[in-house]
Design a protein around this motif. Structure first.
Motif, PDB file in Angstrom:
ATOM      1  N   GLU A   1     -67.566  29.666  10.930  1.00  0.00           N
ATOM      2  CA  GLU A   1     -68.109  28.592  11.768  1.00  0.00           C
ATOM      3  C   GLU A   1     -68.211  27.293  10.977  1.00  0.00           C
ATOM      4  O   GLU A   1     -67.802  26.231  11.444  1.00  0.00           O
ATOM      5  N   GLU A   2     -68.738  27.370   9.763  1.00  0.00           N
ATOM      6  CA  GLU A   2     -68.888  26.187   8.919  1.00  0.00           C
ATOM      7  C   GLU A   2     -67.504  25.595   8.568  1.00  0.00           C
ATOM      8  O   GLU A   2     -67.302  24.384   8.647  1.00  0.00           O
TER       9      GLU A   2
ATOM     10  N   ARG B   1     -65.870  24.061  11.745  1.00  0.00           N
ATOM     11  CA  ARG B   1     -66.546  22.814  12.114  1.00  0.00           C
ATOM     12  C   ARG B   1     -66.074  21.667  11.230  1.00  0.00           C
ATOM     13  O   ARG B   1     -65.881  20.556  11.700  1.00  0.00           O
TER      14      ARG B   1
ATOM     15  N   ARG C   1     -64.294  18.433  12.725  1.00  0.00           N
ATOM     16  CA  ARG C   1     -64.798  17.064  12.516  1.00  0.00           C
ATOM     17  C   ARG C   1     -63.660  16.136  12.078  1.00  0.00           C
ATOM     18  O   ARG C   1     -63.548  15.006  12.552  1.00  0.00           O
TER      19      ARG C   1
END
Length: 138
Positions: free
Chosen positions: A117-118, A121, A125
């Motif tokens: 997830e990190e 993301r 971005r």
């Protein structure tokens, strides 16, 4: 080479690595507005989370309602890739600002899910920033 697929006639055994292909991405933006008459024939397989699958289906539904047509998942992915291709120069700039990351595994543990997830993301971005910074697509 996957079963059932033949090596392209142009295969020399000296194809570029992902890193070499990325380095050559400084090339001019592909003009996606010109018709290439290319028939889609490259098959890829993707593993999605349930949330990613729901997002894709929701986006396809919204586009379907807006266009009055039913885009396939392949149409959708090719359209997304056209948008990214348009913003590649900006993506190179934005990706350079991402701190070095370690690609997580696809194991189904809670820790791996959090790392994925990190990681995703961070990539998202950069993609969003690049698309926002790119000029209007013709």
């Amino acid at each position: 080479m996957p079963r059932g697929l033949r090596k392209p006639r142009s295969w020399t055994g000296t194809q570029k690595t992902g890193e070499e292909r990325a380095a050559s991405s400084v090339r001019k933006e592909i003009d996606q507005s010109k018709s290439t008459w290319e028939t889609p024939k490259i098959h890829r397989e993707f593993v999605l989370t349930q949330a990613a699958d729901i997002t894709m289906e929701d986006a396809i539904r919204v586009l379907s309602q807006g266009t009055g047509t039913q885009p396939t998942r392949s149409h959708f992915l090719r359209a997304v890739l056209k948008a990214i291709s348009h913003a590649l120069p900006e993506l190179e700039d934005k990706a350079g600002a991402i701190p070095k990351l370690k690609r997580p595994s696809n194991w189904s543990t809670k820790e791996a899910a959090q790392e994925r997830e990190e990681y995703e993301r961070g990539l998202a971005r950069a993609l969003v920033a690049a698309i926002k910074a790119s000029k209007q697509m013709g």
